[in-house]
Design an enzyme around this catalytic site. Structure first.
Site: not given
Ligand code: PEP
Length: 254
Positions: A11, A95, A167, A173, A213
Site C-alpha cells: 500500500k 483493490h 478479499e 486491515g 488480515s
Molecule cells: C490488502 O490490502 O490486500 C490486505 C489484505 O490487507 P491486510 O492483510 O492488512 O488485511
C-alpha cells in the site's frame, strides 16, 4: 497443479531505504524456494530501486495499480509499458481501496485487466463484499457480479492467465479474518463462475488468493483449503519475519 502465490501489498508505505532493507531481508531468507511464487508490490516510487535487487532471485515485482492506456495526457497515471520497463510482472487491479476511495468501477477494472494482459503483466484481480453486503446475505451475488464485470472483455485463454484475489472488505486491515470454511466456500463459488466465463479446465488452472488480515497465525489453516491457492497480504507483508512465515506456510502445517 496450481503454484501457490504469496503476494505482499505494501500500500502507501515504505521509503526507498526501508523498501530496500525489507527486500534484502526477504532475499537473504528465500534462497531455496521452488514450489511457490513470491511477489512484492511496493509503491511506484520504490520499484526502480528494487528491480535490480530482485533480479535473479525468486522474488517478483508487482505494481499496486495502473491505467489502461499505453501513454498519453493522463496526469498522475502509470501505464503498462512503464511497468514493463521497470521490471514488474504482476499488477494488482481493482483493490477495494481503489474501488472505495477512487471510485473504480468493474468496467474500468475490466479495461485495465485487458491492458495488463496485452502487455504481458499478470493481473491480480481483487473482488470482495462489504460487511453490510455479507450481513444481507448478498456476498456471493456481489462477488460474482464483480467477477463478471471485471472479466467480461476477456477470452477464455486470457482468463487462464489471471490471478483472482478474494478479499472480503470487512477483513482488510481489521484483524477480522474470514474463517477458512467461509473463505473456501467463496473460492469455490469464484471457481465455478470462472468456469461459466471460460470452461472448467481454465477455471481449474486459475490461482485464487485469499486476502484480509492474513497473519502468521492463520495462514496455515487458510492455505490448507483446497481452493485457496495463495494469499494477498497487506499489513503482515511490511515485516520481514511475518511475511517470511506466511511464505513458508506449509512447513508449519500440522
Ligand atoms: C490488502 O490490502 O490486500 C490486505 C489484505 O490487507 P491486510 O492483510 O492488512 O488485511
Amino acid at each position: 497443479m496450481r503454484t501457490p502465490l504469496l503476494a505482499g501489498n505494501w500500500k502507501m508505505h515504505m521509503t526507498i531505504p526501508a523498501a530496500v532493507e525489507l527486500v534484502e531481508a526477504l532475499i537473504a531468507d528465500l534462497t531455496d524456494l521452488s514450489d511457490r511464487e513470491v511477489v512484492v508490490c511496493p509503491p511506484f516510487t520504490a520499484l526502480g530501486a528494487l528491480a535490480p535487487l530482485v533480479d535473479g532471485t525468486p522474488i517478483k515485482l508487482g505494481a499496486q495499480n495502473m491505467y489502461f492506456e499505453p501513454q498519453g495526457a493522463y496526469t498522475g497515471e502509470i501505464s503498462p509499458l512503464m511497468l514493463n520497463e521497470i521490471g514488474c510482472t504482476y499488477v494488482i487491479l481493482g483493490h477495494s481501496e481503489r474501488r472505495q476511495y477512487f471510485n473504480e468501477s468493474d468496467e474500468l477494472i475490466n479495461r485495465k485487466v485487458q491492458a495488463a494482459l496485452e502487455h504481458q503483466l499478470t493481473p491480480i484481480v481483487c473482488v470482495g463484499e462489504t460487511k453490510a453486503e455479507r450481513d444481507a446475505g448478498r456476498a456471493e451475488e456481489v462477488v460474482t457480479t464483480q467477477l463478471r464485470g471485471c472479466l467480461s472483455l476477456l477470452k477464455p485463454e486470457q482468463v487462464a492467465t489471471l490471478v483472482i484475489a478474494y478479499e472480503p472488505v470487512w477483513a482488510i486491515g481489521t484483524g477480522d479474518t474470514a474463517t477458512p470454511a467461509d473463505a473456501q466456500a467463496m473460492h469455490a463459488v469464484i471457481r465455478h463462475t470462472l468456469a461459466e466465463l471460460s470452461n472448467q479446465q481454465v477455471a481449474d488452472s486459475v490461482r485464487i488468493q485469499y486476502g484480509g488480515s492474513v497473519k502468521p497465525n492463520n495462514v496455515d489453516e487458510l492455505m490448507a483449503q483446497p481452493d485457496i491457492d495463495g494469499a494477498l497480504v497487506g499489513g503482515a507483508s511490511l515485516k520481514a519475519a511475518d511475511f517470511l512465515r506466511i511464505v513458508r506456510y506449509a512447513e508449519h502445517r500440522a
